[in-house]
Design a protein around this motif. Sequence first.
Motif, PDB file in Angstrom:
ATOM      1  N   LEU A 103     -71.818 106.022 -16.158  1.00  0.00           N
ATOM      2  CA  LEU A 103     -71.569 106.288 -17.216  1.00  0.00           C
ATOM      3  C   LEU A 103     -70.265 104.989 -17.131  1.00  0.00           C
ATOM      4  CD1 LEU A 103     -71.346 108.705 -18.678  1.00  0.00           C
ATOM      5  CD2 LEU A 103     -72.568 107.102 -20.083  1.00  0.00           C
ATOM      6  N   LEU A 104     -69.944 105.368 -16.525  1.00  0.00           N
ATOM      7  CA  LEU A 104     -68.414 104.652 -16.191  1.00  0.00           C
ATOM      8  C   LEU A 104     -68.432 103.291 -15.422  1.00  0.00           C
ATOM      9  CD1 LEU A 104     -65.937 107.495 -15.407  1.00  0.00           C
ATOM     10  CD2 LEU A 104     -66.019 106.766 -17.626  1.00  0.00           C
ATOM     11  N   THR A 105     -69.715 103.043 -14.591  1.00  0.00           N
ATOM     12  CA  THR A 105     -70.074 101.382 -13.682  1.00  0.00           C
ATOM     13  C   THR A 105     -70.732 100.844 -15.285  1.00  0.00           C
ATOM     14  OG1 THR A 105     -71.669 102.556 -13.087  1.00  0.00           O
ATOM     15  CG2 THR A 105     -68.738 103.015 -11.485  1.00  0.00           C
ATOM     16  N   GLY A 106     -71.495 101.639 -15.555  1.00  0.00           N
ATOM     17  CA  GLY A 106     -71.980 100.452 -16.717  1.00  0.00           C
ATOM     18  C   GLY A 106     -73.666 100.086 -15.989  1.00  0.00           C
ATOM     19  N   LYS A 107     -73.776 101.249 -14.701  1.00  0.00           N
ATOM     20  CA  LYS A 107     -75.292 100.909 -14.549  1.00  0.00           C
ATOM     21  C   LYS A 107     -76.218 102.208 -15.160  1.00  0.00           C
ATOM     22  CE  LYS A 107     -73.650  98.849 -11.334  1.00  0.00           C
ATOM     23  NZ  LYS A 107     -73.558  97.667 -11.484  1.00  0.00           N
TER      24      LYS A 107
ATOM     25  N   PHE B 133     -69.507 101.582  -5.520  1.00  0.00           N
ATOM     26  CA  PHE B 133     -69.526 103.125  -4.845  1.00  0.00           C
ATOM     27  C   PHE B 133     -67.660 103.336  -4.759  1.00  0.00           C
ATOM     28  CE2 PHE B 133     -73.952 101.723  -3.812  1.00  0.00           C
ATOM     29  CZ  PHE B 133     -74.521 102.524  -4.606  1.00  0.00           C
ATOM     30  N   LEU B 134     -67.120 102.703  -4.190  1.00  0.00           N
ATOM     31  CA  LEU B 134     -65.736 102.318  -4.684  1.00  0.00           C
ATOM     32  C   LEU B 134     -65.394 103.100  -5.888  1.00  0.00           C
ATOM     33  CD1 LEU B 134     -64.787  99.475  -3.021  1.00  0.00           C
ATOM     34  CD2 LEU B 134     -64.898 101.447  -1.833  1.00  0.00           C
ATOM     35  N   LYS B 135     -66.026 102.588  -6.967  1.00  0.00           N
ATOM     36  CA  LYS B 135     -65.386 103.279  -8.216  1.00  0.00           C
ATOM     37  C   LYS B 135     -66.102 104.634  -8.005  1.00  0.00           C
ATOM     38  CE  LYS B 135     -65.863  99.097 -11.143  1.00  0.00           C
ATOM     39  NZ  LYS B 135     -65.827  98.953 -12.484  1.00  0.00           N
ATOM     40  N   ARG B 136     -67.075 105.310  -7.289  1.00  0.00           N
ATOM     41  CA  ARG B 136     -67.643 106.191  -7.461  1.00  0.00           C
ATOM     42  C   ARG B 136     -66.620 107.079  -6.709  1.00  0.00           C
ATOM     43  NH1 ARG B 136     -73.119 108.776  -6.977  1.00  0.00           N
ATOM     44  NH2 ARG B 136     -72.379 110.946  -5.761  1.00  0.00           N
ATOM     45  N   ALA B 137     -66.734 106.489  -5.657  1.00  0.00           N
ATOM     46  CA  ALA B 137     -64.856 107.131  -4.644  1.00  0.00           C
ATOM     47  C   ALA B 137     -63.942 108.103  -6.149  1.00  0.00           C
ATOM     48  CB  ALA B 137     -64.844 106.817  -3.359  1.00  0.00           C
ATOM     49  N   THR B 138     -64.058 106.646  -6.585  1.00  0.00           N
ATOM     50  CA  THR B 138     -62.540 106.575  -7.238  1.00  0.00           C
ATOM     51  C   THR B 138     -62.638 107.976  -7.865  1.00  0.00           C
ATOM     52  OG1 THR B 138     -61.327 104.869  -7.057  1.00  0.00           O
ATOM     53  CG2 THR B 138     -60.803 105.728  -9.558  1.00  0.00           C
ATOM     54  N   ILE B 139     -64.173 107.843  -8.964  1.00  0.00           N
ATOM     55  CA  ILE B 139     -63.892 109.706  -9.596  1.00  0.00           C
ATOM     56  C   ILE B 139     -63.967 110.326  -9.212  1.00  0.00           C
ATOM     57  CG2 ILE B 139     -66.657 110.277 -11.216  1.00  0.00           C
ATOM     58  CD1 ILE B 139     -66.799 107.350 -12.027  1.00  0.00           C
TER      59      ILE B 139
ATOM     60  N   ASN C  31     -61.057 102.952 -14.877  1.00  0.00           N
ATOM     61  CA  ASN C  31     -61.120 100.754 -15.455  1.00  0.00           C
ATOM     62  C   ASN C  31     -60.144 100.747 -15.961  1.00  0.00           C
ATOM     63  OD1 ASN C  31     -64.164 100.466 -15.346  1.00  0.00           O
ATOM     64  ND2 ASN C  31     -64.710 102.630 -16.785  1.00  0.00           N
ATOM     65  N   GLY C  32     -58.652 101.437 -16.146  1.00  0.00           N
ATOM     66  CA  GLY C  32     -57.912 100.973 -16.735  1.00  0.00           C
ATOM     67  C   GLY C  32     -57.909 101.396 -18.148  1.00  0.00           C
ATOM     68  N   LYS C  33     -58.366 101.939 -18.152  1.00  0.00           N
ATOM     69  CA  LYS C  33     -58.525 102.185 -20.299  1.00  0.00           C
ATOM     70  C   LYS C  33     -59.710 103.759 -20.560  1.00  0.00           C
ATOM     71  CE  LYS C  33     -61.538  98.596 -21.058  1.00  0.00           C
ATOM     72  NZ  LYS C  33     -61.820  96.790 -21.386  1.00  0.00           N
ATOM     73  N   PRO C  34     -59.626 103.954 -21.510  1.00  0.00           N
ATOM     74  CA  PRO C  34     -60.567 104.932 -21.858  1.00  0.00           C
ATOM     75  C   PRO C  34     -61.667 104.462 -22.307  1.00  0.00           C
ATOM     76  CG  PRO C  34     -58.354 104.900 -23.716  1.00  0.00           C
ATOM     77  CD  PRO C  34     -58.350 104.248 -22.441  1.00  0.00           C
ATOM     78  N   GLU C  35     -61.953 103.461 -21.763  1.00  0.00           N
ATOM     79  CA  GLU C  35     -63.235 102.550 -22.833  1.00  0.00           C
ATOM     80  C   GLU C  35     -64.363 101.871 -21.943  1.00  0.00           C
ATOM     81  OE1 GLU C  35     -60.151 101.599 -24.278  1.00  0.00           O
ATOM     82  OE2 GLU C  35     -60.150 103.142 -25.793  1.00  0.00           O
ATOM     83  N   VAL C  36     -65.516 102.177 -21.966  1.00  0.00           N
ATOM     84  CA  VAL C  36     -66.129 100.932 -20.945  1.00  0.00           C
ATOM     85  C   VAL C  36     -66.983 100.804 -21.721  1.00  0.00           C
ATOM     86  CG1 VAL C  36     -67.839 102.876 -20.367  1.00  0.00           C
ATOM     87  CG2 VAL C  36     -67.838 101.761 -18.894  1.00  0.00           C
ATOM     88  N   GLU C  37     -67.732  99.250 -21.216  1.00  0.00           N
ATOM     89  CA  GLU C  37     -68.909  98.190 -22.076  1.00  0.00           C
ATOM     90  C   GLU C  37     -70.187  99.091 -21.327  1.00  0.00           C
ATOM     91  OE1 GLU C  37     -70.376  94.121 -23.733  1.00  0.00           O
ATOM     92  OE2 GLU C  37     -68.411  94.925 -23.033  1.00  0.00           O
ATOM     93  N   ILE C  38     -71.166  99.690 -22.104  1.00  0.00           N
ATOM     94  CA  ILE C  38     -72.417  99.741 -21.626  1.00  0.00           C
ATOM     95  C   ILE C  38     -73.665  99.022 -22.745  1.00  0.00           C
ATOM     96  CG2 ILE C  38     -74.192 101.376 -20.706  1.00  0.00           C
ATOM     97  CD1 ILE C  38     -71.846 103.048 -20.161  1.00  0.00           C
TER      98      ILE C  38
ATOM     99  N   ILE D  13     -60.177 110.404 -16.196  1.00  0.00           N
ATOM    100  CA  ILE D  13     -61.010 109.608 -14.975  1.00  0.00           C
ATOM    101  C   ILE D  13     -61.390 108.598 -15.392  1.00  0.00           C
ATOM    102  CG2 ILE D  13     -63.285 109.822 -13.581  1.00  0.00           C
ATOM    103  CD1 ILE D  13     -63.448 112.880 -14.069  1.00  0.00           C
ATOM    104  N   CYS D  14     -62.143 107.755 -16.972  1.00  0.00           N
ATOM    105  CA  CYS D  14     -62.212 107.006 -17.405  1.00  0.00           C
ATOM    106  C   CYS D  14     -61.134 105.963 -16.731  1.00  0.00           C
ATOM    107  CB  CYS D  14     -62.661 106.852 -18.433  1.00  0.00           C
ATOM    108  SG  CYS D  14     -63.206 104.697 -19.275  1.00  0.00           S
ATOM    109  N   THR D  15     -59.788 106.335 -17.665  1.00  0.00           N
ATOM    110  CA  THR D  15     -58.470 105.385 -17.657  1.00  0.00           C
ATOM    111  C   THR D  15     -58.341 104.969 -15.607  1.00  0.00           C
ATOM    112  OG1 THR D  15     -57.954 105.943 -18.975  1.00  0.00           O
ATOM    113  CG2 THR D  15     -56.370 105.006 -18.219  1.00  0.00           C
TER     114      THR D  15
END
Length: 627
Positions: A533-537, A234-240, A356-363, A351-353
């Motif tokens: 997507l950006l948190t892998g849920k 939820f902290l990541k959600r706030a960042t998004i 997550n610090g980079k433009p990729e995310v693993e799901i 937003i992804c960067t």
Amino acid sequence: MRFFLQIFTLSLCFSGYFRNFAPIKGKINKKKMNVLELSEQEIGRRESLQQLREMGINPYPAAEFPVTAWSTDIINEFEDLPIIGKDEEGNDVRETATPENSRMVSIAGRIMSKSVMGKAAFAKLQDSKGRIQIYVQRDSICPGENKDLYNIVYKKLLDLGDFIGVKGYVFRTKTGEISVHVMEMTVLSKSLKPLPVVKTDADGKVYDAFDDPELRYRQRYVDLIVNAGVKETFLKRATIIRTLRNILDNAGYTEVDTPILQNIAGGASARPFITHFNALNQDMYMRIATELYLKRLIVGGFEGVYEMGKNFRNEGMDKTHNPEFTCMELYVSYKDLLWGMTFTENMLEQICTAVNGKPEVEIDGNIISFKAPFRRLPILDAIKEKTGFDCDGKSEDEIRQFCLSKGMDVDETMGKGKLIDELFGEFCEGSFIQPTFITDYPVEMSPLTKMHRSKPGLTERFELMVNGKELANAYSELNDPIDQEERFVEQMKLADKGDDEAMIIDQDFLRALQYGMPPTFGIGIGIDRLVMLLTGKFAIGEVMLFPQMKPEKKIPQSTSAEWAEIGVAEEWVPVLRKAGFNLISNIKDEKAQGLQQKIGDIVKKYKLDMQKPSVDDIQKWIDAANK
């Protein structure tokens, strides 16, 4: 002394304040609450609560507790004391930590673990950033003769889950753990319900996990306390959301608020929630989209407007859909679909960067790249690619027959656009893992979209697909008021056929268009799905703090009035329920003497000031229950 008493600071024992207080066994006032509704742990905590009050300690003080540091910051900023020599084994020996040579901190948090070893104890304190160990020594917090603060309050009356505030100095233990040596302690809030105790062994294996999704979502407050990583989501959600808002603000667009209660459910094809406005004596709709009001503002002269808020759709619930969801819609004057695709892919890469610090995310083992540019693919080409069937130029009946030949659940109420949408959802949608713009939708699917500039029968629209799901929907917005009215009429024909998701004509919106709306690009992005997507849920409930839930199941119980009809006094109803007899029918096969024994066990266990009923009285209950 009176000032410190008012703020109920436990460090008052330094001056011997508690000297006149002997240990008092707390007792629950049974007139104020029914102890049979509580567990043994809950009863014990209420006894501790009462004893704190009898000792002159307010377990819920009103005064501010000054916090000067947080757990993770203390650990990250810790500096070891200077080396002053070597021991017999050649190891470095450092200065002994004291209040004078160490960092003094004031921290507050919830007790998550507690280990008492005679005159000293360790505990884990959890604050808003993480956990840190505290070291509580009897003579440090009680330097005078009175030791009640340690011997009674800390050892006996404080439980896991209680909030305390401590002041002390930071040091490293012999085992190397950075800790706070407590010099003062204040009770800040007494917890009356025990937390689930989640244990992790040396190998990282978790025992007694609080992991039932329904229970976690329903009691999110407990989930946040005991499950590491949930708060981070939820902290990541706030960042998004913050990053998205900053991008739009920096682009010069204006954030606005539009009505949630609406006369017409417009702006999307969806089934609305209906409520009643008593003051006007009329039914209203919870909004399904913000689109039509935002376009009115473009007519009014705003260059770009956006809204981030709740929409409501009275449809199904599953792992990726919730009837109440957060959406961002943006409308920008003088822009088109081509500009919109470039703007969208650059925005999502940023937003992804940021998250997550980079433009990729693993799901699910897939590395999804939000690095621009994204692939572009017309929807009819996608269907043809996956099914071999070319919808281009086909009639509604031809498409319906193809759907039926594939075993799809379609019917006569579905128009051409709905059928194409069903085909895409069935055979194509789940296959697009990397971000892909699906473009050039047929006009039947897009009643608010401008006709394609070069392809008859198609519109200037895209849906952004990521990891097999729609993330965004965007148009070159229709601004021809005559064309718009004709499309609304077609939608009403679908409604007449039984399509309860067809749009209703919004006459005021048509009137606004007649004043003239400039060429406009519009996009809607599902915030909940973006966070997934950006948190892998994989479930939308993992990224919504309080997702919609079915009502809690309640154990069926006979009412007190129903028990009274068979002669059971109201005071015995809770006792019977505690013994497991929730329904009158539960006692039908009981023996009177055996039931009396069970009632007596409850009376004795909970020390109730009640005389158990006679065997004859109980037999009368059983006889009446069997009639």
